[in-house]
Design a protein around this motif. Structure first.
Motif, short mmCIF file in Angstrom:
data_model
loop_
_atom_site.label_atom_id
_atom_site.label_comp_id
_atom_site.label_asym_id
_atom_site.label_seq_id
_atom_site.Cartn_x
_atom_site.Cartn_y
_atom_site.Cartn_z
N GLU A 18 -29.64 30.52 2.99
CA GLU A 18 -28.51 31.15 3.05
C GLU A 18 -27.28 30.12 3.29
O GLU A 18 -27.51 29.43 4.19
CB GLU A 18 -28.77 32.19 4.38
CG GLU A 18 -29.89 33.10 4.01
CD GLU A 18 -30.04 33.90 5.60
OE1 GLU A 18 -30.61 35.12 5.36
OE2 GLU A 18 -30.12 33.41 6.59
N VAL A 120 -25.13 34.48 3.79
CA VAL A 120 -25.53 35.17 2.53
C VAL A 120 -26.59 34.61 1.82
O VAL A 120 -26.49 33.27 1.69
CB VAL A 120 -24.10 35.04 1.59
CG1 VAL A 120 -24.34 35.69 0.42
CG2 VAL A 120 -22.84 35.93 2.63
N THR A 123 -29.49 34.05 -3.16
CA THR A 123 -29.93 34.88 -4.30
C THR A 123 -29.22 36.08 -4.70
O THR A 123 -29.10 36.66 -5.68
CB THR A 123 -31.41 35.45 -4.21
OG1 THR A 123 -31.30 35.95 -2.91
CG2 THR A 123 -32.36 34.32 -3.92
N THR A 124 -28.21 36.14 -3.48
CA THR A 124 -27.14 37.57 -3.68
C THR A 124 -25.75 37.03 -3.42
O THR A 124 -24.61 37.72 -3.73
CB THR A 124 -27.35 38.54 -2.44
OG1 THR A 124 -27.18 37.88 -1.25
CG2 THR A 124 -28.78 39.11 -2.57
N SER A 126 -22.01 36.15 -4.53
CA SER A 126 -21.43 36.49 -5.68
C SER A 126 -19.92 35.88 -5.81
O SER A 126 -19.24 35.71 -4.75
CB SER A 126 -21.35 37.90 -5.94
OG SER A 126 -20.50 38.32 -6.99
N ASP A 129 -17.28 38.19 -4.29
CA ASP A 129 -16.97 38.19 -2.85
C ASP A 129 -16.10 37.11 -2.27
O ASP A 129 -15.42 37.54 -1.22
CB ASP A 129 -18.49 37.80 -1.98
CG ASP A 129 -19.82 38.82 -2.51
OD1 ASP A 129 -19.41 39.96 -2.64
OD2 ASP A 129 -20.72 38.09 -2.29
#
Length: 146
Positions: A18, A120, A123-124, A126, A129
């Motif tokens: 993360e 974050v 894998t998510t 972006s 963001d």
């Protein structure tokens, strides 16, 4: 544009893959960025980054490697300067003891200048963001390289 504004940022990944990001409110704007900030006169990039991490996160870091330096023209969203940003992959050498949020812009308190941190998952992560063009480029590179 009237002058250069040198910024330095750290990309800190934890053991869960993360990335630490910072939600901020300042100058009447809300934006998400990486921990770090402006270089002070007489300060080197790495010393500036270490100072910024202590000021923002109360975390001692070490630089692992250079990741990216701005390679296109970027005008500041806040003044009439040209932004030059340098990003480093970093690791913490003291524990990260921040209040971690899960919702963007979930600030504690009120005021002109607010900040909250989130982990974050890669894998998510972006591009959408982030607000600023250089951060968007760094996320693109992160997603391609890591």
């Amino acid at each position: 544009m009237e002058y250069f504004n040198v910024r330095v940022y750290g990309l800190l990944l934890n053991d869960n893959d993360e990335l630490l990001i910072s939600d901020e409110q300042e100058y009447g704007m809300r934006f998400t960025k990486f921990p770090g900030g402006g270089l002070e006169l007489g300060e080197g990039l790495i010393d500036g980054l270490k100072r910024e991490f202590m000021e923002e996160c109360n975390v001692e870091i070490e630089v692992v490697s250079h990741f990216y330096t701005t390679d296109f023209v970027v005008k500041s969203a806040f003044n009439n300067s040209q932004i030059i940003s340098v990003y480093y992959l970093v690791r913490n050498i003291t524990p990260v003891n921040l209040t971690i949020k899960t919702i963007p812009f979930d600030f504690d308190g009120e005021g002109e200048i607010l900040q909250a941190f989130r982990w974050v998952p890669m894998t998510t992560l972006s591009i959408a963001d982030f607000e600023f063009p250089t951060d968007k480029r760094v996320v693109e590179l992160l997603l391609n390289e890591l």
